[in-house]
Design an enzyme around this catalytic site. Structure first.
Site, PDB file in Angstrom:
ATOM      1  CG  HIS A   1     -25.470 114.993  41.792  1.00  0.00           C
ATOM      2  ND1 HIS A   1     -26.332 115.566  42.261  1.00  0.00           N
ATOM      3  CD2 HIS A   1     -24.362 113.979  42.803  1.00  0.00           C
ATOM      4  CE1 HIS A   1     -25.982 115.472  43.824  1.00  0.00           C
ATOM      5  NE2 HIS A   1     -24.458 114.550  44.112  1.00  0.00           N
TER       6      HIS A   1
ATOM      7  CG  HIS B   1     -26.541 106.532  45.503  1.00  0.00           C
ATOM      8  ND1 HIS B   1     -25.639 105.821  45.789  1.00  0.00           N
ATOM      9  CD2 HIS B   1     -27.270 107.594  45.544  1.00  0.00           C
ATOM     10  CE1 HIS B   1     -24.893 107.024  46.750  1.00  0.00           C
ATOM     11  NE2 HIS B   1     -26.332 107.836  46.944  1.00  0.00           N
TER      12      HIS B   1
HETATM   13  O1  3AM Z   1     -26.170 110.596  46.376  1.00  0.00           O
HETATM   14  P1  3AM Z   1     -24.693 111.958  46.719  1.00  0.00           P
HETATM   15  O2  3AM Z   1     -23.295 111.389  47.094  1.00  0.00           O
HETATM   16  O3  3AM Z   1     -24.332 113.420  46.343  1.00  0.00           O
HETATM   17  O4  3AM Z   1     -24.054 113.340  50.331  1.00  0.00           O
HETATM   18  C1  3AM Z   1     -25.108 112.342  50.536  1.00  0.00           C
HETATM   19  C2  3AM Z   1     -25.419 111.968  49.400  1.00  0.00           C
HETATM   20  O5  3AM Z   1     -25.322 112.401  48.439  1.00  0.00           O
HETATM   21  C3  3AM Z   1     -26.665 113.278  50.890  1.00  0.00           C
HETATM   22  O6  3AM Z   1     -27.296 112.120  50.189  1.00  0.00           O
HETATM   23  C4  3AM Z   1     -26.824 111.163  49.695  1.00  0.00           C
HETATM   24  C5  3AM Z   1     -26.546 109.485  50.073  1.00  0.00           C
HETATM   25  O7  3AM Z   1     -26.467 109.444  51.781  1.00  0.00           O
HETATM   26  N1  3AM Z   1     -27.197 113.638  52.074  1.00  0.00           N
HETATM   27  C6  3AM Z   1     -25.998 113.585  53.289  1.00  0.00           C
HETATM   28  N2  3AM Z   1     -26.537 114.063  54.624  1.00  0.00           N
HETATM   29  C7  3AM Z   1     -27.487 114.842  53.948  1.00  0.00           C
HETATM   30  C8  3AM Z   1     -27.982 116.518  54.066  1.00  0.00           C
HETATM   31  N3  3AM Z   1     -28.434 116.326  55.429  1.00  0.00           N
HETATM   32  C9  3AM Z   1     -27.645 115.034  52.410  1.00  0.00           C
HETATM   33  N4  3AM Z   1     -27.977 115.294  51.527  1.00  0.00           N
HETATM   34  C10 3AM Z   1     -29.372 116.097  52.089  1.00  0.00           C
HETATM   35  N5  3AM Z   1     -28.865 116.986  53.420  1.00  0.00           N
END
Ligand code: 3AM
Length: 178
Positions: free
Chosen positions: A121, A37
Site C-alpha cells: 500500500h 512510497h
Molecule cells: O510505508 P508506510 O507509511 O505504510 O509506518 C511506517 C511507514 O509505513 C512503517 O515503515 C514505513 C516507513 O517509515 N513503520 C514505522 N515503524 C514501524 C514498525 N515499528 C513500521 N513498520 C513496522 N514496524
C-alpha cells in the site's frame, strides 16, 4: 544508529496524482508528495556496520523489473480506530517476488523475520479521530482511482528521521532491477 526501510518510489506525475487524492477528511495528516512510497520492508534502527551489511545484501538481489498498476483506496483499522488511508496496487507476482527476496536478504543479515503478511500500500494519510462517515465518503469517492501501469526498475533504501513534524525520508541508495 540509522532508522531504515526499503521501498519503491514513484515518478513525479504519479506522486502528484496520489497527493491530489488528499483532502476532505478531518483529522487526517496527508503524506507530502515527495514522501509517497510503497514500503517493502521496515527495518528499524540498526548500527552503521549492520547498515553497510544490509546495503551489500540488497545490492546482491537480482529480480526482474516489472509494471505496476495502482488501484483503489482503502483504510487500515475501522470505525474510530481508522489509522491509515492508503492507495492500493493491483496484485503483482513480480512485486511479491521482489518483496520475498528483500525479506530473505534481510533475514540473512540477522534481522528478525517479518511476522506480518505483506500488504502492499501507499500511505496517503495518517488518521487521528477521523469521523467515520468522512472516511467512508473518501473511500467511496476515490474508489475508482487508478494509475499506471508504470515501470518499476529499481528499489530504494531509505533513512527515516523522526522529528517534530512529519518524518524526513532520505534515499540512501537505489538498487536496479534487471
Ligand atoms: O510505508 P508506510 O507509511 O505504510 O509506518 C511506517 C511507514 O509505513 C512503517 O515503515 C514505513 C516507513 O517509515 N513503520 C514505522 N515503524 C514501524 C514498525 N515499528 C513500521 N513498520 C513496522 N514496524
Amino acid at each position: 544508529m540509522l532508522r531504515l526501510f526499503v521501498a519503491l518510489d514513484f515518478p513525479e506525475d504519479i506522486r502528484q496524482r496520489l497527493a491530489g487524492l488528499g483532502g476532505g477528511v478531518p483529522g487526517a495528516r496527508w503524506t507530502e508528495a515527495d514522501n509517497l512510497h510503497l514500503t517493502l520492508r521496515f527495518i528499524g534502527e540498526v548500527p552503521e556496520d549492520q547498515a553497510a551489511e544490509i546495503d551489500e545484501a540488497l545490492a546482491g538481489i537480482t529480480a526482474p523489473a516489472f509494471d505496476l498498476v495502482l488501484d483503489g483506496v482503502g483504510v487500515f483499522g475501522n470505525g474510530r480506530n481508522a489509522r491509515v488511508l492508503w492507495a492500493g496496487v493491483e496484485r503483482s507476482d513480480a512485486l511479491s517476488h521482489l518483496q520475498a527476496k528483500v525479506e530473505s536478504a534481510l533475514v540473512r543479515c540477522g534481522l528478525p523475520a517479518e511476522e506480518r503478511k505483506f500488504s502492499p500500500h501507499i500511505t496517503l494519510a495518517r488518521l487521528k479521530d477521523a469521523p467515520k462517515d468522512r472516511v467512508g465518503r473518501f473511500i467511496e469517492e476515490r474508489g475508482l482511482f487508478r494509475a499506471g501501469p508504470m515501470r518499476i526498475d529499481h528499489f530504494t533504501l531509505y533513512r527515516s528521521q523522526l522529528g517534530k513534524g512529519a518524518a524526513v525520508y532520505e534515499a540512501l541508495r537505489e538498487y536496479p532491477l534487471n
